[in-house]
Scaffold this motif. Structure first.
Motif, PDB file in Angstrom:
ATOM      1  N   SER A 134       0.835  -1.198   0.000  1.00 13.35           N
ATOM      2  CA  SER A 134       0.000   0.000   0.000  1.00 13.35           C
ATOM      3  C   SER A 134       0.873   1.252   0.000  1.00 13.35           C
ATOM      4  CB  SER A 134      -0.908   0.008   1.236  1.00 13.35           C
ATOM      5  OG  SER A 134      -0.139   0.204   2.417  1.00 13.35           O
ATOM      6  N   ILE A 135       0.233   2.387  -0.279  1.00 10.46           N
ATOM      7  CA  ILE A 135       0.929   3.671  -0.206  1.00 10.46           C
ATOM      8  C   ILE A 135       1.448   3.912   1.204  1.00 10.46           C
ATOM      9  CG2 ILE A 135       0.604   6.168  -0.305  1.00 10.46           C
ATOM     10  CD1 ILE A 135       0.888   4.990  -3.035  1.00 10.46           C
ATOM     11  N   ASP A 136       0.640   3.562   2.195  1.00 10.53           N
ATOM     12  CA  ASP A 136       1.082   3.714   3.584  1.00 10.53           C
ATOM     13  C   ASP A 136       2.360   2.926   3.841  1.00 10.53           C
ATOM     14  OD1 ASP A 136      -0.943   5.423   4.358  1.00 10.53           O
ATOM     15  OD2 ASP A 136      -2.272   3.806   5.017  1.00 10.53           O
ATOM     16  N   ASP A 137       2.418   1.685   3.322  1.00  8.87           N
ATOM     17  CA  ASP A 137       3.626   0.867   3.477  1.00  8.87           C
ATOM     18  C   ASP A 137       4.830   1.574   2.854  1.00  8.87           C
ATOM     19  OD1 ASP A 137       2.195  -1.155   4.708  1.00  8.87           O
ATOM     20  OD2 ASP A 137       1.907  -2.307   2.869  1.00  8.87           O
ATOM     21  N   ALA A 138       4.651   2.067   1.630  1.00 10.71           N
ATOM     22  CA  ALA A 138       5.771   2.675   0.907  1.00 10.71           C
ATOM     23  C   ALA A 138       6.270   3.938   1.609  1.00 10.71           C
ATOM     24  CB  ALA A 138       5.345   2.997  -0.525  1.00 10.71           C
ATOM     25  N   LEU A 139       5.345   4.765   2.091  1.00 19.61           N
ATOM     26  CA  LEU A 139       5.760   5.995   2.780  1.00 19.61           C
ATOM     27  C   LEU A 139       6.429   5.685   4.115  1.00 19.61           C
ATOM     28  CD1 LEU A 139       2.752   8.362   2.017  1.00 19.61           C
ATOM     29  CD2 LEU A 139       5.007   8.310   0.925  1.00 19.61           C
ATOM     30  N   GLU A 140       5.918   4.661   4.803  1.00 18.96           N
ATOM     31  CA  GLU A 140       6.573   4.262   6.055  1.00 18.96           C
ATOM     32  C   GLU A 140       7.986   3.762   5.777  1.00 18.96           C
ATOM     33  OE1 GLU A 140       6.132   1.099   9.768  1.00 18.96           O
ATOM     34  OE2 GLU A 140       4.392   1.516   8.494  1.00 18.96           O
ATOM     35  N   LEU A 141       8.139   2.968   4.742  1.00 20.96           N
ATOM     36  CA  LEU A 141       9.469   2.467   4.406  1.00 20.96           C
ATOM     37  C   LEU A 141      10.397   3.595   3.978  1.00 20.96           C
ATOM     38  CD1 LEU A 141       8.574  -0.854   2.564  1.00 20.96           C
ATOM     39  CD2 LEU A 141       9.973  -0.624   4.628  1.00 20.96           C
ATOM     40  N   ARG A 142       9.857   4.558   3.246  1.00 27.80           N
ATOM     41  CA  ARG A 142      10.686   5.710   2.868  1.00 27.80           C
ATOM     42  C   ARG A 142      11.209   6.411   4.121  1.00 27.80           C
ATOM     43  NH1 ARG A 142       8.040  10.664  -0.301  1.00 27.80           N
ATOM     44  NH2 ARG A 142       7.750   9.127  -1.958  1.00 27.80           N
ATOM     45  N   GLY A 143      10.313   6.598   5.090  1.00 25.07           N
ATOM     46  CA  GLY A 143      10.738   7.221   6.335  1.00 25.07           C
ATOM     47  C   GLY A 143      11.774   6.401   7.069  1.00 25.07           C
ATOM     48  N   ARG A 144      11.578   5.088   7.082  1.00 33.86           N
ATOM     49  CA  ARG A 144      12.531   4.221   7.790  1.00 33.86           C
ATOM     50  C   ARG A 144      13.891   4.187   7.097  1.00 33.86           C
ATOM     51  NH1 ARG A 144      10.429  -0.179  11.266  1.00 33.86           N
ATOM     52  NH2 ARG A 144       8.280   0.315  11.822  1.00 33.86           N
ATOM     53  N   ILE A 145      13.901   4.131   5.774  1.00 33.52           N
ATOM     54  CA  ILE A 145      15.165   4.030   5.033  1.00 33.52           C
ATOM     55  C   ILE A 145      15.957   5.335   5.130  1.00 33.52           C
ATOM     56  CG2 ILE A 145      16.176   3.806   2.729  1.00 33.52           C
ATOM     57  CD1 ILE A 145      13.756   1.895   2.108  1.00 33.52           C
TER      58      ILE A 145
END
Length: 485
Positions: A134-145
């Motif tokens: 999901s978009i939420d997953d991708a944005l969370e991963l962007r923040g984590r990376i």
């Protein structure tokens, strides 16, 4: 076939993914009313989620608003909500959004609700390693990376160890995992290499882990070996035959084929291994008796209908039929097939032949100018495969402006080694975890209609009193004037 008061055949479509959107669009000229019910307001081009997570594309470029896409289709309506029940006997679909329930009747139902990430019974891993669905997953991963690099810079400034912050682990060596690992490597080796002062991002470790014995199993042994070699060239450590057995905030444990267990310290982890069908498959199975496979996919007839219910079509990642792969083309082709069958029935035409999937091939990008492609007997790798990947994904993006936007973003990334979508916030990283701690999720943050009306009246009196006092101060010239106590 039953109809509603307006005389039109009512088709309900569950899901706004490839199956749902293409099924709805394929019914544009049919004498039906279509109601799409989806848990998001956008159509997600899921194969490019990893590019949102690594700062290449914005979420808008791969997720156009569903209403905008269908704005010109007069027989289509879109409703936001998560479908919680399908009643095959009464032919109704029930969905919820923020505690509000809506029930919609259908004559024909298309179920294309997709799949979610599977953690193989270890759902608690999701807290530490988000999936890519999901978009939420991708944005969370962007923040984590990107956040891991920021935290490493601070730690290095304090003289503290940074290895656990600069070690990135991607679990799953399928297309998503390979593409994700490759882009994190390019991010560390090229995009960020001049941006920090206390750390050298080129020293970051990017580890791709899978319990399988090869990379990209669906591509065959030859292309899998080439993909592995290309990943290693750009600095990705490929660790095969390693199963994740435990995970926490600061790392994970792996069990190798020889039975030995080892730990990798890593704050930023990505889960790209395994999928499971939407829970609606179980709902349909319980009512129809159709069996489910281990991934929760439901068995359907050769014409994609639910056994005993010819008015219900099930598509894409939710179905178990002829070993079909869980890729976008299966959903797209199935959606067009179902729409054609509905139209034939309304026109009293003969049924189609059983659904037959046409395999258009598989592609995976590894890094700039590096990709692999399997199209029939043709096996390609390198620049030609990379150009094919670009062309195919550009064609299947929905909307002209999204194609133009993606093309410009790719030019920035692939020509200049830069990434235009690097903005991250704490909210991206922690919002999902915070919502999960609420008993009712986001619903707990919304006032029920009755409670809202009472609160609104109390607030009105307060606002009226405040407005009267503001007017008095102005009229009597008391603003800025010192008044003795």
């Amino acid at each position: 076939m039953a109809s509603k008061d307006n005389g039109k055949h009512q088709v309900v479509v569950i899901g706004s993914g490839f199956g749902g959107l293409f099924g709805t669009k394929a019914l544009k000229r049919s004498d039906v009313d279509v109601t799409m019910v989806a848990k998001t307001t956008h159509h997600l081009f899921q194969p490019l989620l990893y590019q949102v997570a690594t700062g290449i594309l914005s979420q808008g470029e791969i997720a156009p608003p569903t209403r905008e896409v269908l704005a010109g289709q007069k027989n289509a309506q879109v409703l936001l909500g998560t479908v919680t029940d399908v009643n095959l006997e009464t032919r109704t679909v029930t969905h919820h959004v923020l505690g509000r329930e809506t029930t919609t009747s259908y004559d024909t139902l298309i179920v294309a609700a997709g799949a979610s990430q599977s953690y193989f019974g270890n759902d608690h891993f999701a807290e530490f390693a988000p999936g890519m669905k999901s978009i939420d997953d991708a944005l969370e991963l962007r923040g984590r990376i990107f956040g891991a690099f920021e935290m490493a810079e601070n730690a290095a400034k304090r003289g503290e160890p940074t290895d656990h912050l600069l070690t990135f682990v991607v679990v799953g060596a399928g297309p998503t995992g390979v593409e994700m690992a490759g882009q994190i490597a390019e991010l560390a080796r090229k995009t960020l290499r001049k941006d920090f002062r206390s750390i050298d991002t080129r020293n970051a470790r990017i580890i791709l882990v899978d319990a399988a014995p090869q990379v990209l199993p669906p591509f065959g042994a030859k292309l899998g070996a080439k993909a592995k070699a290309e990943l290693e060239k750009i600095g990705v450590e490929v660790q095969l035959g390693a199963m994740v057995t435990s995970m926490d905030e600061r790392g994970l444990e792996l069990k190798d084929k020889d039975g030995s267990v080892r730990r990798i310290d890593s704050v930023a982890k990505v889960w790209a291994a395994g999928v499971q069908a939407n829970p609606l498959s179980k709902t349909l199975s319980e009512q129809s008796g159709a069996p489910l496979d281990r991934a929760g996919r439901i068995s359907v007839n050769p014409d994609l209908t639910l056994p005993g219910h010819p008015e219900v079509f099930v598509l894409g990642d939710m179905i178990s039929l002829d070993n079909l792969p869980g890729v976008a083309q299966v959903a797209i082709q199935g959606a067009k097939y179902a729409a054609k069958e509905i139209d034939n029935r309304l026109k009293n035409k003969a049924p189609q032949q059983p659904f037959k999937y046409f395999d258009k091939g598989s592609m995976a990008i590894i890094a700039k100018f590096r990709a692999v492609a399997s199209v029939g007997k043709l096996k390609l790798n390198g620049t030609i495969a990379w150009l094919m990947w670009l062309a195919v994904h550009l064609v299947y993006l929905t909307g002209f402006k999204n194609r133009v936007g993606a093309l410009l973003s790719w030019a920035i990334t692939f020509i200049g080694n830069d990434r235009s979508e690097r903005t991250v916030t704490e909210q991206q990283i922690f919002a999902r975890l915070a919502l999960e701690k609420l008993e009712g999720g986001s619903q707990d943050l919304v006032t029920a209609p009755g409670e809202f009306d009472a609160a609104q009246e109390a607030q009105r009196a307060e606002l009226e009193e405040k407005a009267a006092e503001e007017a008095r101060l102005t009229d009597q010239g008391q603003r800025g004037v010192h008044v003795d106590a």
